[in-house]
Motif scaffolding. Structure first.
Motif, PDB file in Angstrom:
ATOM      1  N   PRO A   1     -15.364 -35.999  -2.143  1.00 32.76           N
ATOM      2  CA  PRO A   1     -14.018 -35.987  -2.740  1.00 32.76           C
ATOM      3  C   PRO A   1     -14.005 -36.631  -4.125  1.00 32.76           C
ATOM      4  O   PRO A   1     -14.712 -37.614  -4.369  1.00 32.76           O
ATOM      5  CB  PRO A   1     -13.180 -36.818  -1.762  1.00 32.76           C
ATOM      6  N   ILE A   2     -13.228 -36.035  -5.022  1.00 32.93           N
ATOM      7  CA  ILE A   2     -13.000 -36.635  -6.340  1.00 32.93           C
ATOM      8  C   ILE A   2     -11.499 -36.732  -6.574  1.00 32.93           C
ATOM      9  O   ILE A   2     -10.711 -35.986  -5.994  1.00 32.93           O
ATOM     10  CB  ILE A   2     -13.693 -35.858  -7.486  1.00 32.93           C
ATOM     11  N   ASP A   3     -11.123 -37.653  -7.408  1.00 35.58           N
ATOM     12  CA  ASP A   3      -9.714 -37.886  -7.710  1.00 35.58           C
ATOM     13  C   ASP A   3      -9.154 -36.718  -8.518  1.00 35.58           C
ATOM     14  O   ASP A   3      -9.771 -36.309  -9.511  1.00 35.58           O
ATOM     15  CB  ASP A   3      -9.580 -39.183  -8.508  1.00 35.58           C
ATOM     16  N   PRO A   4      -7.992 -36.190  -8.124  1.00 37.50           N
ATOM     17  CA  PRO A   4      -7.387 -35.080  -8.866  1.00 37.50           C
ATOM     18  C   PRO A   4      -7.117 -35.398 -10.340  1.00 37.50           C
ATOM     19  O   PRO A   4      -7.064 -34.490 -11.167  1.00 37.50           O
ATOM     20  CB  PRO A   4      -6.071 -34.827  -8.128  1.00 37.50           C
ATOM     21  N   SER A   5      -6.996 -36.669 -10.679  1.00 38.34           N
ATOM     22  CA  SER A   5      -6.758 -37.035 -12.073  1.00 38.34           C
ATOM     23  C   SER A   5      -7.944 -36.667 -12.967  1.00 38.34           C
ATOM     24  O   SER A   5      -7.808 -36.616 -14.185  1.00 38.34           O
ATOM     25  CB  SER A   5      -6.443 -38.529 -12.195  1.00 38.34           C
ATOM     26  N   ALA A   6      -9.103 -36.381 -12.372  1.00 39.49           N
ATOM     27  CA  ALA A   6     -10.281 -35.975 -13.159  1.00 39.49           C
ATOM     28  C   ALA A   6     -10.033 -34.660 -13.888  1.00 39.49           C
ATOM     29  O   ALA A   6     -10.660 -34.391 -14.912  1.00 39.49           O
ATOM     30  CB  ALA A   6     -11.499 -35.855 -12.249  1.00 39.49           C
ATOM     31  N   LEU A   7      -9.093 -33.838 -13.387  1.00 43.25           N
ATOM     32  CA  LEU A   7      -8.783 -32.561 -14.042  1.00 43.25           C
ATOM     33  C   LEU A   7      -7.767 -32.703 -15.174  1.00 43.25           C
ATOM     34  O   LEU A   7      -7.661 -31.809 -16.011  1.00 43.25           O
ATOM     35  CB  LEU A   7      -8.237 -31.553 -13.021  1.00 43.25           C
ATOM     36  N   ALA A   8      -7.031 -33.792 -15.209  1.00 46.47           N
ATOM     37  CA  ALA A   8      -5.954 -33.963 -16.190  1.00 46.47           C
ATOM     38  C   ALA A   8      -6.385 -33.717 -17.635  1.00 46.47           C
ATOM     39  O   ALA A   8      -5.682 -33.021 -18.369  1.00 46.47           O
ATOM     40  CB  ALA A   8      -5.305 -35.338 -16.036  1.00 46.47           C
ATOM     41  N   PRO A   9      -7.524 -34.238 -18.084  1.00 44.02           N
ATOM     42  CA  PRO A   9      -7.921 -33.993 -19.478  1.00 44.02           C
ATOM     43  C   PRO A   9      -8.196 -32.519 -19.787  1.00 44.02           C
ATOM     44  O   PRO A   9      -8.171 -32.105 -20.935  1.00 44.02           O
ATOM     45  CB  PRO A   9      -9.205 -34.808 -19.648  1.00 44.02           C
ATOM     46  N   TYR A  10      -8.456 -31.741 -18.766  1.00 42.01           N
ATOM     47  CA  TYR A  10      -8.752 -30.315 -18.946  1.00 42.01           C
ATOM     48  C   TYR A  10      -7.483 -29.461 -18.879  1.00 42.01           C
ATOM     49  O   TYR A  10      -7.419 -28.413 -19.508  1.00 42.01           O
ATOM     50  CB  TYR A  10      -9.762 -29.847 -17.886  1.00 42.01           C
ATOM     51  N   LEU A  11      -6.497 -29.919 -18.123  1.00 43.35           N
ATOM     52  CA  LEU A  11      -5.268 -29.135 -17.921  1.00 43.35           C
ATOM     53  C   LEU A  11      -4.186 -29.428 -18.958  1.00 43.35           C
ATOM     54  O   LEU A  11      -3.248 -28.646 -19.092  1.00 43.35           O
ATOM     55  CB  LEU A  11      -4.726 -29.368 -16.515  1.00 43.35           C
ATOM     56  N   HIS A  12      -4.273 -30.538 -19.649  1.00 43.25           N
ATOM     57  CA  HIS A  12      -3.328 -30.891 -20.716  1.00 43.25           C
ATOM     58  C   HIS A  12      -1.866 -30.779 -20.268  1.00 43.25           C
ATOM     59  O   HIS A  12      -1.024 -30.240 -20.994  1.00 43.25           O
ATOM     60  CB  HIS A  12      -3.549 -30.018 -21.963  1.00 43.25           C
ATOM     61  N   GLY A  13      -1.558 -31.239 -19.072  1.00 40.55           N
ATOM     62  CA  GLY A  13      -0.184 -31.239 -18.591  1.00 40.55           C
ATOM     63  C   GLY A  13       0.290 -29.913 -18.024  1.00 40.55           C
ATOM     64  O   GLY A  13       1.437 -29.793 -17.606  1.00 40.55           O
ATOM     65  N   THR A  14      -0.557 -28.911 -18.014  1.00 38.84           N
ATOM     66  CA  THR A  14      -0.176 -27.612 -17.461  1.00 38.84           C
ATOM     67  C   THR A  14      -0.134 -27.700 -15.940  1.00 38.84           C
ATOM     68  O   THR A  14      -1.076 -28.175 -15.320  1.00 38.84           O
ATOM     69  CB  THR A  14      -1.187 -26.527 -17.879  1.00 38.84           C
ATOM     70  N   ASP A  15       0.973 -27.260 -15.357  1.00 35.28           N
ATOM     71  CA  ASP A  15       1.058 -27.197 -13.901  1.00 35.28           C
ATOM     72  C   ASP A  15       0.954 -25.741 -13.459  1.00 35.28           C
ATOM     73  O   ASP A  15       0.833 -24.833 -14.283  1.00 35.28           O
ATOM     74  CB  ASP A  15       2.331 -27.864 -13.383  1.00 35.28           C
ATOM     75  N   ALA A  16       1.000 -25.515 -12.157  1.00 34.24           N
ATOM     76  CA  ALA A  16       0.807 -24.164 -11.613  1.00 34.24           C
ATOM     77  C   ALA A  16       1.841 -23.180 -12.137  1.00 34.24           C
ATOM     78  O   ALA A  16       1.519 -22.036 -12.465  1.00 34.24           O
ATOM     79  CB  ALA A  16       0.841 -24.209 -10.088  1.00 34.24           C
ATOM     80  N   GLU A  17       3.086 -23.603 -12.242  1.00 31.75           N
ATOM     81  CA  GLU A  17       4.147 -22.710 -12.704  1.00 31.75           C
ATOM     82  C   GLU A  17       3.953 -22.317 -14.171  1.00 31.75           C
ATOM     83  O   GLU A  17       4.075 -21.146 -14.534  1.00 31.75           O
ATOM     84  CB  GLU A  17       5.512 -23.375 -12.515  1.00 31.75           C
ATOM     85  N   ILE A  18       3.629 -23.273 -15.006  1.00 29.22           N
ATOM     86  CA  ILE A  18       3.380 -22.991 -16.425  1.00 29.22           C
ATOM     87  C   ILE A  18       2.150 -22.093 -16.563  1.00 29.22           C
ATOM     88  O   ILE A  18       2.150 -21.122 -17.319  1.00 29.22           O
ATOM     89  CB  ILE A  18       3.199 -24.288 -17.230  1.00 29.22           C
ATOM     90  N   PHE A  19       1.090 -22.414 -15.830  1.00 28.21           N
ATOM     91  CA  PHE A  19      -0.123 -21.607 -15.880  1.00 28.21           C
ATOM     92  C   PHE A  19       0.179 -20.153 -15.532  1.00 28.21           C
ATOM     93  O   PHE A  19      -0.223 -19.238 -16.241  1.00 28.21           O
ATOM     94  CB  PHE A  19      -1.179 -22.170 -14.918  1.00 28.21           C
ATOM     95  N   GLU A  20       0.898 -19.965 -14.448  1.00 32.93           N
ATOM     96  CA  GLU A  20       1.192 -18.597 -14.010  1.00 32.93           C
ATOM     97  C   GLU A  20       2.041 -17.852 -15.030  1.00 32.93           C
ATOM     98  O   GLU A  20       1.792 -16.681 -15.311  1.00 32.93           O
ATOM     99  CB  GLU A  20       1.896 -18.628 -12.657  1.00 32.93           C
ATOM    100  N   SER A  21       3.013 -18.535 -15.616  1.00 32.60           N
ATOM    101  CA  SER A  21       3.887 -17.848 -16.575  1.00 32.60           C
ATOM    102  C   SER A  21       3.168 -17.538 -17.895  1.00 32.60           C
ATOM    103  O   SER A  21       3.477 -16.547 -18.550  1.00 32.60           O
ATOM    104  CB  SER A  21       5.151 -18.665 -16.847  1.00 32.60           C
ATOM    105  N   LEU A  22       2.193 -18.351 -18.277  1.00 33.15           N
ATOM    106  CA  LEU A  22       1.492 -18.125 -19.542  1.00 33.15           C
ATOM    107  C   LEU A  22       0.231 -17.289 -19.397  1.00 33.15           C
ATOM    108  O   LEU A  22      -0.084 -16.480 -20.272  1.00 33.15           O
ATOM    109  CB  LEU A  22       1.115 -19.465 -20.183  1.00 33.15           C
TER     110      LEU A  22
END
Length: 134
Positions: free
Chosen positions: A101-122
């Motif tokens: 297991p790794i902490d989900p915060s490890a992805l934060a620098p890669y996602l730049h605040g994008t959540d699932a809804e924003i990702f899907e719409s863009l």
């Protein structure tokens, strides 16, 4: 963030399929093909990799919910990269390549605040969305 690789290890109609997007030059990757070859499944796999599996999924028709597993590699400016897996679980679903297991915060620098809804719409454009927009 750039997607370097998407691993469809056990997802939808796929078993151990790897999609490489490893280009030195920035650009746009388009996945196309005939009906029912897995384009929409690949998009759902990418969304599951980045943001987690939904409670209910249509992608367990070959692999059971307990077996669903996607992986991939992301890069960001400066050459940093992260390789990880995501399993369909309620807790500790984000894993390193050794399935620790790794902490989900490890992805934060890669996602730049994008959540699932924003990702899907863009970025998650599929045929139905394109028809709606037309």
């Amino acid at each position: 963030m750039r997607i370097k690789r998407l691993d469809l290890i056990a997802f939808g109609p796929f078993t151990k399929v790897h999609l490489e997007f490893n280009s030195e030059d920035p650009g746009l990757h388009i996945i196309f093909g005939a009906n029912e070859v897995g384009k929409s499944s690949s998009l759902r796999a990418l969304k599951a990799l980045l943001f987690g599996f939904p409670e209910r999924t249509p992608d367990n028709f070959i692999h059971s919910n307990e077996q669903l597993l996607v992986g991939g590699c992301l890069t960001r400016t400066g050459g940093n990269e992260i390789e990880f897996l995501r399993r369909k679980k309620r807790k500790m679903d984000l894993l390193d390549r050794d399935e620790n297991p790794i902490d989900p915060s490890a992805l934060a620098p890669y996602l730049h605040g994008t959540d699932a809804e924003i990702f899907e719409s863009l970025y998650g454009l599929d045929h139905d969305i394109l028809v709606q927009g037309g």
